[in-house]
Design an enzyme around this catalytic site. Structure first.
Site, PDB file in Angstrom:
ATOM      1  N   GLY A 291       0.858  -1.347  -0.073  1.00 38.80           N
ATOM      2  CA  GLY A 291      -0.062   0.126   0.031  1.00 38.80           C
ATOM      3  C   GLY A 291       0.899   1.342  -0.006  1.00 38.80           C
ATOM      4  O   GLY A 291       1.013   1.769  -0.850  1.00 38.80           O
ATOM      5  N   ARG A 292       1.410   1.550   1.180  1.00 39.19           N
ATOM      6  CA  ARG A 292       2.150   2.696   1.370  1.00 39.19           C
ATOM      7  C   ARG A 292       3.488   2.834   0.205  1.00 39.19           C
ATOM      8  O   ARG A 292       3.418   4.079  -0.377  1.00 39.19           O
ATOM      9  CB  ARG A 292       2.778   2.587   2.665  1.00 39.19           C
ATOM     10  CG  ARG A 292       3.771   3.951   2.957  1.00 39.19           C
ATOM     11  CD  ARG A 292       4.515   3.558   4.468  1.00 39.19           C
ATOM     12  NE  ARG A 292       3.892   3.013   5.356  1.00 39.19           N
ATOM     13  CZ  ARG A 292       3.157   3.605   6.522  1.00 39.19           C
ATOM     14  NH1 ARG A 292       3.199   4.820   6.315  1.00 39.19           N
ATOM     15  NH2 ARG A 292       2.591   2.864   7.370  1.00 39.19           N
ATOM     16  N   ARG A 328      -1.330  11.533  10.802  1.00 41.64           N
ATOM     17  CA  ARG A 328      -0.223  10.634  11.028  1.00 41.64           C
ATOM     18  C   ARG A 328       0.754  11.489  12.080  1.00 41.64           C
ATOM     19  O   ARG A 328       1.049  10.643  13.228  1.00 41.64           O
ATOM     20  CB  ARG A 328       0.557  10.452   9.968  1.00 41.64           C
ATOM     21  CG  ARG A 328      -0.155   9.203   8.697  1.00 41.64           C
ATOM     22  CD  ARG A 328       0.911   9.027   7.586  1.00 41.64           C
ATOM     23  NE  ARG A 328       1.690   7.890   8.201  1.00 41.64           N
ATOM     24  CZ  ARG A 328       2.991   8.208   8.565  1.00 41.64           C
ATOM     25  NH1 ARG A 328       3.395   9.430   8.323  1.00 41.64           N
ATOM     26  NH2 ARG A 328       3.755   7.351   8.959  1.00 41.64           N
ATOM     27  N   TYR A 332       0.742   9.016  15.260  1.00 40.96           N
ATOM     28  CA  TYR A 332       2.034   7.965  15.139  1.00 40.96           C
ATOM     29  C   TYR A 332       3.381   8.725  15.753  1.00 40.96           C
ATOM     30  O   TYR A 332       4.189   8.418  15.744  1.00 40.96           O
ATOM     31  CB  TYR A 332       2.419   7.700  13.945  1.00 40.96           C
ATOM     32  CG  TYR A 332       1.179   6.598  13.319  1.00 40.96           C
ATOM     33  CD1 TYR A 332       0.556   5.679  13.940  1.00 40.96           C
ATOM     34  CD2 TYR A 332       0.900   7.047  12.084  1.00 40.96           C
ATOM     35  CE1 TYR A 332      -0.222   4.878  13.367  1.00 40.96           C
ATOM     36  CE2 TYR A 332      -0.368   6.199  11.390  1.00 40.96           C
ATOM     37  CZ  TYR A 332      -1.005   5.171  12.119  1.00 40.96           C
ATOM     38  OH  TYR A 332      -1.817   4.444  11.553  1.00 40.96           O
ATOM     39  N   CYS A 358      -8.736  22.703  17.644  1.00 42.98           N
ATOM     40  CA  CYS A 358      -8.531  23.015  19.115  1.00 42.98           C
ATOM     41  C   CYS A 358      -7.956  21.608  19.735  1.00 42.98           C
ATOM     42  O   CYS A 358      -8.351  21.181  20.750  1.00 42.98           O
ATOM     43  CB  CYS A 358      -9.637  23.594  19.603  1.00 42.98           C
ATOM     44  SG  CYS A 358      -9.990  25.184  19.211  1.00 42.98           S
ATOM     45  N   TYR A 386      -2.202   6.953   3.759  1.00 45.80           N
ATOM     46  CA  TYR A 386      -2.748   6.995   5.142  1.00 45.80           C
ATOM     47  C   TYR A 386      -2.843   8.752   5.534  1.00 45.80           C
ATOM     48  O   TYR A 386      -2.580   9.071   6.648  1.00 45.80           O
ATOM     49  CB  TYR A 386      -1.806   6.354   6.083  1.00 45.80           C
ATOM     50  CG  TYR A 386      -1.725   4.831   5.874  1.00 45.80           C
ATOM     51  CD1 TYR A 386      -2.860   4.184   6.023  1.00 45.80           C
ATOM     52  CD2 TYR A 386      -0.734   4.481   5.285  1.00 45.80           C
ATOM     53  CE1 TYR A 386      -2.592   2.829   5.634  1.00 45.80           C
ATOM     54  CE2 TYR A 386      -0.542   2.996   4.829  1.00 45.80           C
ATOM     55  CZ  TYR A 386      -1.660   2.018   5.053  1.00 45.80           C
ATOM     56  OH  TYR A 386      -1.328   1.015   4.764  1.00 45.80           O
TER      57      TYR A 386
END
Length: 429
Positions: A291-292, A328, A332, A358, A386
């Protein structure tokens, strides 16, 4: 896992995102041109980069029996899916919604594998009706439900068990999927017994063994450790009279966000096939689910600096993109390169790049040395995977538009949401 924030490397995605005359381009389109016409935040993808990433897999496969299924959870825009369908990809899906998207672009159902831990009966029915290649089953409970659904339909469900080999992928814990404590798959110690259960259930056909150990892998060692365990399991299955036709090694090859040097598809495939041949299993078809590595470096997120805020502890560049556009970093602690689309001369300052949401978690990059002013356009690199796929409407913020660049042309492949779009479907009492 502690994030590192190194000095920014050369441009990720090169040569599809390059500077010309002090302006950053996507292929042959200046990014400031897109921002002026379409506004920001804006996702921009390079069609040539998608094709080049696919060709790296295609050339590594050669004449070997491999089905490359794009892991579409990384980026499920229809234009991206159509491009991979044109190139000959299969698809790895994890929901009924993703099945609908794949079918909408003309994907061959016989080249679709259905993964995921929580498949519902309606999703199973839709996938069986479509005729998918395989269900990657993750629990005995799922096996029983799939058997019942297939029986009720008068169908036969092709199944592969996702085996958890308890291998450390040496990646972020949130994207590690092959350890005992992860929710995914069936413990390898229990796999033979579960295969026997599958063999005894009606309306199921055992076709493969599946494994996926994690994402953003930058070494092939964990793959090969998992493979050795899977090959031992396949030998035990053969002794038990259970024949396997394909081996699914999942996806997970990493990309360069900062200073990583991830292995190429060929660097993975060559030793995999050497092991298969050495074990007398060269007849097995191999399935991969990248995928990535197919889309990650094919996209950037454009954002405009709204304000510069100089505080005692930190300097902040407040931009119009936020954690709802690119989750992300907040989720992560992930690193994305940040480039001014028009680099300025002069002294650079350390900035945290933050959005208007916020939350203190609303940041896109930390401690980046940039010479910028309010109104400047920034490109957040490696945003093809992603990124838009995880976007939300938090703080009632419309999601960004998406654009595909093809040479000197560009195409809006998802229009920007409006506030009316966000209210549509809701009602008061």
């Amino acid at each position: 896992m502690t994030a590192r924030f190194p000095a920014q490397p050369e441009l990720a995605g090169h040569p599809y995102f390059q500077f010309r005359n002090n302006v950053l381009y996507a292929e042959d389109v200046p990014l400031d041109h897109l921002a002026e016409r379409l506004g920001t935040p804006l996702y921009v993808y390079s069609r040539a980069a998608l094709k080049a990433a696919w060709q790296a897999y295609h050339s590594a496969v050669g004449q070997r029996p491999v089905l490359v299924c794009y892991g579409m959870k990384a980026n499920s825009n229809l234009a991206v899916l159509k491009e991979f369908a044109r190139l000959g990809a299969g698809f790895d899906i994890v929901s009924g919604g993703e099945l609908k998207r794949a079918l909408a672009v003309g994907a061959d159902p016989a080249r679709i594998v259905f993964s995921g831990v929580g498949k519902q009966a309606w999703e199973m029915r839709d996938a069986l009706a479509a005729g998918v290649k395989c269900f990657n089953v993750e629990s005995e409970a799922e096996l029983r439900l799939l058997s019942q659904v297939a029986q009720d339909m008068g169908a036969r469900a092709p199944v592969s068990l996702r085996v958890n080999p308890d291998v450390d992928a040496q990646t972020h814990p949130y994207i590690s999927t092959g350890l005992k404590e992860n929710k995914f798959g069936i413990a390898i110690e229990s796999a033979l017994a579960v295969y026997r259960s599958a063999q005894a259930l009606p309306a199921l056909e055992i076709v493969g063994v599946d494994c996926h150990i994690g994402s953003q892998l930058t070494e092939i060692g964990p793959y090969l450790d998992a493979l050795d365990k899977l090959l031992d399991l396949i030998d035990r299955l053969a002794q038990a009279g259970i024949a396997i036709r394909h081996l699914d090694l999942g996806g997970g090859l990493g990309i360069r966000y900062a200073d990583e040097t991830p292995p190429s598809p060929r660097a993975l495939l060559d030793p995999v096939f050497e092991r298969l041949q050495a074990r007398g299993l060269g007849h097995l078809h191999l399935v991969l689910e990248p995928g990535r590595s197919l889309v990650g470096n094919a996209g950037v997120l454009l954002t405009t600096v709204q304000y510069l805020k100089h505080a005692e502890a930190r300097n902040f560049a407040i931009v119009d993109a936020a954690m709802n556009d690119l989750l992300r970093p907040a989720l992560y602690d992930a690193f994305h390169g940040v480039r001014p689309v028009h680099p300025r001369a002069g002294e650079a300052t350390l900035y945290d790049i933050v959005g208007p949401v916020c939350e203190s978690a609303d940041w896109l990059a930390r401690q980046r040395k940039l010479a910028i002013e309010a109104g400047d356009l920034l490109a957040v690199e490696s945003a093809g995977a992603y990124s838009m796929a995880m976007a939300s409407n938090y703080n009632t913020r419309p999601r960004a538009a998406e654009v595909m660049v093809d040479g000197d042309q560009y195409y809006v492949v998802r229009r920007r949401e409006t506030l009316d779009d966000l209210l549509r479907g809701e009602s008061t009492l």
